[in-house]
Write a protein that holds these residues in place. Structure first.
Motif, PDB file in Angstrom:
ATOM      1  N   TYR A 199       0.957  -1.294  -0.018  1.00 51.96           N
ATOM      2  CA  TYR A 199      -0.132  -0.085  -0.104  1.00 51.96           C
ATOM      3  C   TYR A 199       0.913   1.351  -0.030  1.00 51.96           C
ATOM      4  O   TYR A 199       1.775   1.495   0.912  1.00 51.96           O
ATOM      5  CB  TYR A 199      -0.960  -0.108   1.183  1.00 51.96           C
ATOM      6  CG  TYR A 199      -1.863   1.209   0.999  1.00 51.96           C
ATOM      7  CD1 TYR A 199      -2.732   1.314   0.242  1.00 51.96           C
ATOM      8  CD2 TYR A 199      -1.674   2.280   2.214  1.00 51.96           C
ATOM      9  CE1 TYR A 199      -3.563   2.592   0.353  1.00 51.96           C
ATOM     10  CE2 TYR A 199      -2.124   3.410   2.187  1.00 51.96           C
ATOM     11  CZ  TYR A 199      -3.294   3.365   1.369  1.00 51.96           C
ATOM     12  OH  TYR A 199      -4.002   4.870   1.395  1.00 51.96           O
ATOM     13  N   ASN A 212      -2.123   3.851  -3.991  1.00 49.82           N
ATOM     14  CA  ASN A 212      -1.881   2.688  -4.806  1.00 49.82           C
ATOM     15  C   ASN A 212      -1.891   1.396  -3.940  1.00 49.82           C
ATOM     16  O   ASN A 212      -0.974   1.185  -3.015  1.00 49.82           O
ATOM     17  CB  ASN A 212      -0.361   2.708  -5.566  1.00 49.82           C
ATOM     18  CG  ASN A 212      -0.312   1.480  -6.339  1.00 49.82           C
ATOM     19  OD1 ASN A 212       0.272   0.436  -5.969  1.00 49.82           O
ATOM     20  ND2 ASN A 212      -0.261   1.514  -7.823  1.00 49.82           N
ATOM     21  N   TYR A 213      -2.740   0.504  -4.339  1.00 50.32           N
ATOM     22  CA  TYR A 213      -2.947  -0.879  -3.534  1.00 50.32           C
ATOM     23  C   TYR A 213      -2.651  -1.755  -4.759  1.00 50.32           C
ATOM     24  O   TYR A 213      -2.890  -1.966  -5.881  1.00 50.32           O
ATOM     25  CB  TYR A 213      -3.895  -1.195  -2.982  1.00 50.32           C
ATOM     26  CG  TYR A 213      -4.392  -2.421  -2.466  1.00 50.32           C
ATOM     27  CD1 TYR A 213      -3.524  -2.870  -1.201  1.00 50.32           C
ATOM     28  CD2 TYR A 213      -4.955  -3.558  -2.924  1.00 50.32           C
ATOM     29  CE1 TYR A 213      -3.523  -4.097  -0.670  1.00 50.32           C
ATOM     30  CE2 TYR A 213      -4.966  -4.863  -2.449  1.00 50.32           C
ATOM     31  CZ  TYR A 213      -4.444  -4.862  -1.314  1.00 50.32           C
ATOM     32  OH  TYR A 213      -4.323  -6.375  -1.021  1.00 50.32           O
ATOM     33  N   TYR A 214      -1.603  -2.976  -4.047  1.00 45.31           N
ATOM     34  CA  TYR A 214      -1.182  -4.017  -5.102  1.00 45.31           C
ATOM     35  C   TYR A 214      -1.132  -5.260  -4.356  1.00 45.31           C
ATOM     36  O   TYR A 214      -0.591  -5.364  -3.214  1.00 45.31           O
ATOM     37  CB  TYR A 214       0.307  -3.588  -5.626  1.00 45.31           C
ATOM     38  CG  TYR A 214       0.919  -4.768  -6.415  1.00 45.31           C
ATOM     39  CD1 TYR A 214       0.578  -5.151  -7.635  1.00 45.31           C
ATOM     40  CD2 TYR A 214       1.735  -5.559  -5.805  1.00 45.31           C
ATOM     41  CE1 TYR A 214       1.267  -5.987  -8.464  1.00 45.31           C
ATOM     42  CE2 TYR A 214       2.384  -6.760  -6.161  1.00 45.31           C
ATOM     43  CZ  TYR A 214       2.159  -6.727  -7.651  1.00 45.31           C
ATOM     44  OH  TYR A 214       2.677  -8.021  -8.467  1.00 45.31           O
ATOM     45  N   TYR A 258      -4.500  -7.916  -7.963  1.00 47.72           N
ATOM     46  CA  TYR A 258      -5.458  -6.935  -7.845  1.00 47.72           C
ATOM     47  C   TYR A 258      -4.838  -5.611  -7.674  1.00 47.72           C
ATOM     48  O   TYR A 258      -3.914  -5.637  -6.541  1.00 47.72           O
ATOM     49  CB  TYR A 258      -6.607  -7.013  -7.014  1.00 47.72           C
ATOM     50  CG  TYR A 258      -7.651  -6.065  -6.971  1.00 47.72           C
ATOM     51  CD1 TYR A 258      -8.500  -5.678  -8.071  1.00 47.72           C
ATOM     52  CD2 TYR A 258      -7.656  -5.043  -5.735  1.00 47.72           C
ATOM     53  CE1 TYR A 258      -9.527  -4.863  -7.679  1.00 47.72           C
ATOM     54  CE2 TYR A 258      -8.552  -4.228  -5.641  1.00 47.72           C
ATOM     55  CZ  TYR A 258      -9.503  -3.761  -6.903  1.00 47.72           C
ATOM     56  OH  TYR A 258     -10.471  -2.863  -6.649  1.00 47.72           O
ATOM     57  N   THR A 283      -4.813  -1.154  -7.466  1.00 46.69           N
ATOM     58  CA  THR A 283      -5.946  -0.037  -7.605  1.00 46.69           C
ATOM     59  C   THR A 283      -4.892   1.071  -7.832  1.00 46.69           C
ATOM     60  O   THR A 283      -3.772   1.134  -7.042  1.00 46.69           O
ATOM     61  CB  THR A 283      -6.778   0.285  -6.259  1.00 46.69           C
ATOM     62  OG1 THR A 283      -6.156   0.489  -5.183  1.00 46.69           O
ATOM     63  CG2 THR A 283      -7.896  -1.156  -6.323  1.00 46.69           C
ATOM     64  N   ASP A 284      -5.270   2.221  -8.402  1.00 40.71           N
ATOM     65  CA  ASP A 284      -4.569   3.504  -8.439  1.00 40.71           C
ATOM     66  C   ASP A 284      -5.429   4.459  -8.601  1.00 40.71           C
ATOM     67  O   ASP A 284      -6.185   4.853  -9.532  1.00 40.71           O
ATOM     68  CB  ASP A 284      -3.577   3.585  -9.870  1.00 40.71           C
ATOM     69  CG  ASP A 284      -2.705   4.614  -9.764  1.00 40.71           C
ATOM     70  OD1 ASP A 284      -1.419   4.499  -9.484  1.00 40.71           O
ATOM     71  OD2 ASP A 284      -3.081   5.584 -10.163  1.00 40.71           O
ATOM     72  N   HIS A 285      -5.557   5.457  -7.441  1.00 33.33           N
ATOM     73  CA  HIS A 285      -6.608   6.314  -7.265  1.00 33.33           C
ATOM     74  C   HIS A 285      -5.556   7.593  -6.982  1.00 33.33           C
ATOM     75  O   HIS A 285      -4.794   7.920  -6.087  1.00 33.33           O
ATOM     76  CB  HIS A 285      -7.376   6.204  -6.026  1.00 33.33           C
ATOM     77  CG  HIS A 285      -8.294   4.808  -6.176  1.00 33.33           C
ATOM     78  ND1 HIS A 285      -9.400   5.032  -6.422  1.00 33.33           N
ATOM     79  CD2 HIS A 285      -8.000   3.785  -5.954  1.00 33.33           C
ATOM     80  CE1 HIS A 285     -10.019   4.167  -6.642  1.00 33.33           C
ATOM     81  NE2 HIS A 285      -9.202   2.930  -6.491  1.00 33.33           N
ATOM     82  N   SER A 303      -9.305   7.490 -11.169  1.00 38.47           N
ATOM     83  CA  SER A 303      -9.037   6.220 -10.675  1.00 38.47           C
ATOM     84  C   SER A 303      -9.003   4.997 -11.625  1.00 38.47           C
ATOM     85  O   SER A 303      -9.653   4.810 -12.669  1.00 38.47           O
ATOM     86  CB  SER A 303     -10.426   5.818  -9.804  1.00 38.47           C
ATOM     87  OG  SER A 303     -10.405   6.844  -8.667  1.00 38.47           O
ATOM     88  N   ASN A 335      -8.857   0.714 -11.591  1.00 36.10           N
ATOM     89  CA  ASN A 335      -8.928  -0.615 -11.057  1.00 36.10           C
ATOM     90  C   ASN A 335      -8.659  -1.784 -11.858  1.00 36.10           C
ATOM     91  O   ASN A 335      -9.393  -1.867 -12.724  1.00 36.10           O
ATOM     92  CB  ASN A 335     -10.259  -0.859 -10.117  1.00 36.10           C
ATOM     93  CG  ASN A 335     -10.549   0.309  -9.276  1.00 36.10           C
ATOM     94  OD1 ASN A 335     -10.054   0.087  -7.917  1.00 36.10           O
ATOM     95  ND2 ASN A 335     -11.318   1.247  -9.565  1.00 36.10           N
ATOM     96  N   THR A 336      -7.875  -2.752 -11.317  1.00 28.21           N
ATOM     97  CA  THR A 336      -7.296  -3.866 -12.324  1.00 28.21           C
ATOM     98  C   THR A 336      -7.470  -5.025 -11.552  1.00 28.21           C
ATOM     99  O   THR A 336      -7.006  -5.066 -10.588  1.00 28.21           O
ATOM    100  CB  THR A 336      -5.980  -3.494 -13.032  1.00 28.21           C
ATOM    101  OG1 THR A 336      -6.130  -2.381 -13.519  1.00 28.21           O
ATOM    102  CG2 THR A 336      -5.796  -4.549 -13.904  1.00 28.21           C
ATOM    103  N   TYR A 353     -11.773   2.190 -15.338  1.00 27.41           N
ATOM    104  CA  TYR A 353     -11.239   3.392 -14.938  1.00 27.41           C
ATOM    105  C   TYR A 353     -12.261   4.580 -15.254  1.00 27.41           C
ATOM    106  O   TYR A 353     -12.915   4.484 -16.328  1.00 27.41           O
ATOM    107  CB  TYR A 353      -9.875   3.838 -15.645  1.00 27.41           C
ATOM    108  CG  TYR A 353      -9.740   3.538 -17.307  1.00 27.41           C
ATOM    109  CD1 TYR A 353     -10.098   4.481 -18.196  1.00 27.41           C
ATOM    110  CD2 TYR A 353      -9.561   2.322 -17.759  1.00 27.41           C
ATOM    111  CE1 TYR A 353     -10.330   4.383 -19.299  1.00 27.41           C
ATOM    112  CE2 TYR A 353      -9.764   2.161 -19.152  1.00 27.41           C
ATOM    113  CZ  TYR A 353     -10.179   3.235 -20.093  1.00 27.41           C
ATOM    114  OH  TYR A 353      -9.984   2.943 -21.424  1.00 27.41           O
TER     115      TYR A 353
END
Length: 656
Positions: free
Chosen positions: A300, A320-322, A342, A344-346, A361, A363-364, A392
């Protein structure tokens, strides 16, 4: 004269000490066999990996940290096919280009974690210190099958050191004529159950104006990085690694009088970047048998950045969460890896109004499979496919896309002296407002993304390698690689500072192709000569006229000569040639040479080093002033070479 030099360089077919795969390494062949790669996920040695991976080893990293202890820019600058492109005349921000493609198409990783893209891209290479690295792994060409969006041009993975039973303590002190001071400490140790690594680095740069135009070539800056990691060695050979990397920086460039406190109506221009980055990471791995293993990684990251330019300010927070979960199975002559992740990039724009709110945003969710197969001692394959579902958008629009990304690599070991690697695949990059072009004007009057979709690519590389011994004492190796990338649906910049800038897709493709040639001669592991040549042809159909992409030199030459007596001294002379570059306004730059020299002397656990960079004093202001317009409302030319001129630095290192 220039044509003769280029012809000679092409005959040498070479590269410099950094990053070349099993035929262009700094070590002898038996040492190369033991280099374990992390970027391909298969944990194979470099000699048995079908994917073409270049590595920069610990010895090379140690040498380059003498030249620039602050960050990893110098490590990458000297590799064929890679350019560290400065994007700001006053704050010295920079991005990484691979094979002629913009920096946003390069995926930057630290220990496999992707937390350096989009809003952080222009400063990422400046916020990764080299002191705790053990190697750098570079995959050129499409790598989205392994790492998802953003790996169109390639992947650069900075791999940290791990603790050993003997204590490892490194202390570095450095100073430069530009007013730069560095103090760094790295320490690590482990016992049977617990280990640790700890990095702390402080950088201080005084404002520096070499051409006396009252504007900084290097900003006044203060940066601090603290990165502890704890390693738990659990029962059943399971490992748990917990880390937290913290970096803060304050960079103030612009008018020298303003920075010194002598502020007035005339001396009012400045550019300030304040950054805060914190990345918490967790890694867990456990074998279930001698042939199967499960791995989980999660991170995170927070990146907060404030940009201030005279009467304008931009402030944003990127979260960013990975997470990635994978299972590997080793069979006779085969390895299978199944996984999913998974991401996320916000980004939250914290200042601008609705008309210029750049919040966005992404989300992948993705799943992948990779199969490595040793068909025989001669032929080895590494194939994979990834399926990504991406959503996105912002307040103006949302978009969902799905991608199927196959990739194939093949290694042919034709004989003990000859080998070849061939590989290719697809890639994509989700939309972002943060490009090299928009970074150049600090996102002023940039309109939010609307209706923009992902960029897509197809590409590949192919190389041939040869190595041999000349007599009993001389190692010779050579590597020649071709590369090709076609980029569709490119996002390009339009508009003006009055009407407002926009980013939109174009239906005209961009092509980047060329080759890199690298050669190495080593005499008794004492004298080392490396030579490299890169030919890059990057053109875009959406650019009028000859379609040449700006700031991509067609020819680049690297020449390195080193002499080293272990535990006594090392010295080196480096020369780099950069050919003519096209600028955005259609004009062309001058070609230039860049020469450097370093020397390090060892006294037991201590060593002292001196370094001279660019001692021909090549700098852009010698050709034309970079600053234009009124003193209190300047504009700046594109940066295509050095701005700070000749630099000297020296310091002391202690190792336990």
């Amino acid at each position: 004269m220039r044509k003769l030099l280029l012809a000679a360089a092409m005959m040498l077919l070479g590269n410099h000490v950094s990053a070349q795969q099993d035929t262009v390494q700094h070590e002898r062949e038996d040492e190369i066999e033991e280099i374990i790669l992390r970027s391909t996920r298969s944990s194979r040695t470099i000699a048995n990996t079908p994917t073409r991976v270049e590595t920069i080893n610990l010895e090379e990293i140690d040498e380059k940290s003498n030249m620039r202890p602050s960050n990893v820019a110098m490590i990458l600058h000297e590799s064929t096919g890679i350019a560290v492109q400065q994007t700001s005349a006053t704050s010295a921000n920079a991005s990484i280009r691979i094979q002629g493609l913009d920096g946003r198409y390069t995926q930057i990783l630290k220990d496999g974690f992707p937390s350096f893209g989009n809003f952080a891209n222009g400063l990422s290479v400046l916020e990764i210190p080299p002191l705790d690295l053990k190697q750098v792994e570079i995959i050129k060409g499409p790598s989205s099958t392994l790492y998802g969006a953003g790996a169109i041009a390639g992947v650069i993975n900075f791999v940290s050191r791990t603790p050993k039973e003997e204590q490892d303590l490194n202390i570095l002190l450095n100073a430069a004529n530009t007013g730069l001071y560095n103090l760094g400490v790295f320490s690590s140790q482990r016992d049977k159950r617990v280990g640790y690594t700890f990095l702390a680095l402080y950088n201080s740069q005084k404002e520096y104006d070499i051409d006396k135009d009252d504007f900084t070539e290097l900003p006044n800056s203060k940066e601090l990085t603290i990165h502890p990691k704890v390693f738990f060695y659990l029962p059943g050979e399971a490992n748990l690694i917990v880390g937290n990397a913290f970096t803060t920086g304050n960079r103030l460039g612009g008018d020298m009088e303003f920075i010194k406190g002598n502020r007035s109506a005339e001396h009012s221009y400045f550019e300030r970047n304040k950054t805060f980055r914190n990345t918490a990471t967790l890694e867990f791995s456990k074998p279930f048998s001698e042939t199967s293993r499960i791995e989980f990684k999660s991170a995170y990251s927070l990146f907060n950045r404030t940009i201030e330019v005279s009467d304008y300010a931009f402030k944003g927070l990127n979260q960013n969460y990975y997470s990635d979960l994978s299972w590997s199975k080793t069979l006779p002559n085969q390895t299978i890896i199944l996984g999913g992740n998974y991401v996320t990039d916000h980004f939250k724009d914290r200042l601008n109004s609705t008309e210029t709110d750049l919040s966005f945003s992404v989300n992948t969710g993705g799943a992948y499979i990779q199969h490595t197969w040793d068909v025989s001692d001669v032929v080895k394959f590494e194939n994979g496919v990834r399926a990504d579902l991406v959503k996105y958008g912002n307040d103006l629009y949302t978009e969902s896309e799905s991608f199927l990304l196959p990739r194939i690599s093949m290694l042919l070991r034709l004989s003990p002296k000859w080998s070849s690697r061939i590989g290719g695949g697809l890639g994509y990059k989700t939309p972002t407002a943060f490009t090299e072009q928009t970074e150049g004007f600090q996102y002023q009057n940039l309109k939010p993304l609307a209706g923009v979709t992902s960029e897509k690519s197809i590409g590949g590389t192919a190389d041939i390698n040869f190595k041999t011994m000349i007599g009993d004492d001389l190692d010779f190796s050579i590597n020649h690689m071709f590369f090709y990338t076609k980029l569709n649906n490119s996002i390009v910049l339009g508009g003006s500072d009055i009407a407002g800038y926009t980013l939109a897709n174009t239906d005209k493709p961009l092509y980047s192709s060329g080759f890199e040639t690298n050669a190495k001669l080593i005499y008794k592991d004492f004298l080392k000569f490396f030579a490299g040549y890169t030919y890059t042809d990057t053109k875009a159909d959406y650019i009028p006229g000859d379609r040449i992409v700006p700031l991509v030199p067609v020819h680049r030459v690297n020449l390195i000569f080193m002499a080293e007596k272990h535990d006594n001294y090392k010295t080196g002379l480096e020369a780099y040639y950069t050919d003519i570059q096209r600028l955005t306004n259609g004009s062309s730059t001058k070609p230039y040479w860049d020469l450097g020299f370093m020397f390090e002397k060892y006294f037991g656990r201590f060593s002292v080093f001196v370094n001279v960079e660019n001692f021909l004093d090549t700098r852009q202001s010698r050709y034309k002033g970079v600053v234009n317009g009124a003193h209190n409302a300047p504009s700046f030319d594109e940066i295509w070479t050095h701005t700070e001129g000749r630099t000297f630095n020296g310091g002391i290192k202690f190792k336990l």
